[in-house]
Design a protein around this motif. Structure first.
Motif, short mmCIF file in Angstrom:
data_model
loop_
_atom_site.label_atom_id
_atom_site.label_comp_id
_atom_site.label_asym_id
_atom_site.label_seq_id
_atom_site.Cartn_x
_atom_site.Cartn_y
_atom_site.Cartn_z
N HIS A 1 3.56 6.83 3.63
CA HIS A 1 3.02 5.54 4.05
C HIS A 1 2.83 5.52 5.56
O HIS A 1 3.44 6.29 6.29
CB HIS A 1 3.90 4.38 3.56
CG HIS A 1 4.95 3.93 4.51
ND1 HIS A 1 4.96 2.69 5.08
CD2 HIS A 1 6.03 4.57 5.00
CE1 HIS A 1 6.01 2.58 5.88
NE2 HIS A 1 6.68 3.70 5.84
N VAL B 1 5.81 2.98 -1.82
CA VAL B 1 5.95 4.43 -1.88
C VAL B 1 7.29 4.83 -2.46
O VAL B 1 7.38 5.77 -3.25
CB VAL B 1 5.68 5.07 -0.50
CG1 VAL B 1 6.08 6.53 -0.47
CG2 VAL B 1 4.19 4.92 -0.14
N ALA C 1 3.81 10.43 -2.40
CA ALA C 1 2.96 9.74 -1.44
C ALA C 1 3.74 9.52 -0.15
O ALA C 1 4.97 9.69 -0.12
CB ALA C 1 2.49 8.40 -2.01
#
Length: 134
Positions: free
Chosen positions: A112, A100, A110
């Motif tokens: 995680h 990420v 994004a």
């Protein structure tokens, strides 16, 4: 043995300092949310051994950067969806943290799964078996 300039643990810590981490219970609560794309970066053998989150996209760690890049010949449309929240996971949260952080460097937003798949089933997350392929 050569002394490393930076250990893998230091790299994971630095990545975690600058990325969004999702707790297992919070992702379990959103597992059926159509705006969340869960991406499993574990090796296929790990997935076959321990199962997977139903509906998760499998993107092997070695291909992730190429699959999210629209200019790459390996680009996958699943990563071009507008308005989606992408949450990457591995087994323990180390590989996904590094992934990420790299994706953010590329401009791909994004998060995680902080503890990875390791706590998923124990906290009541659904798991599906992954069949061995020929």
């Amino acid at each position: 043995m050569n002394k490393l300039k930076r250990t893998s643990a230091e790299m994971v810590r630095a990545a975690r300092d600058r990325i969004e981490e999702i707790e297992t219970a919070d992702l379990i609560a959103r597992v059926d949310d159509p705006d969340v794309v869960i991406v499993d970066i574990r090796d296929i053998r790990e997935r076959q051994r321990t199962g997977a989150i139903p509906g998760a996209v499998h993107a092997p760690r070695g291909m992730v950067e190429f699959w999210v890049d629209p200019d790459s010949p390996y680009y996958k449309e699943v990563f071009g969806q507008s308005g989606k929240t992408y949450v990457f996971h591995c087994a323990s949260g180390w590989r996904s943290a590094l992934t990420v952080a790299t994706l953010q460097d590329m401009g791909f937003e994004a998060a995680h799964l902080k503890e990875g798949f390791s706590t998923w089933a124990d906290q009541g997350g659904p798991v599906e078996q992954v069949e061995k392929s020929d």
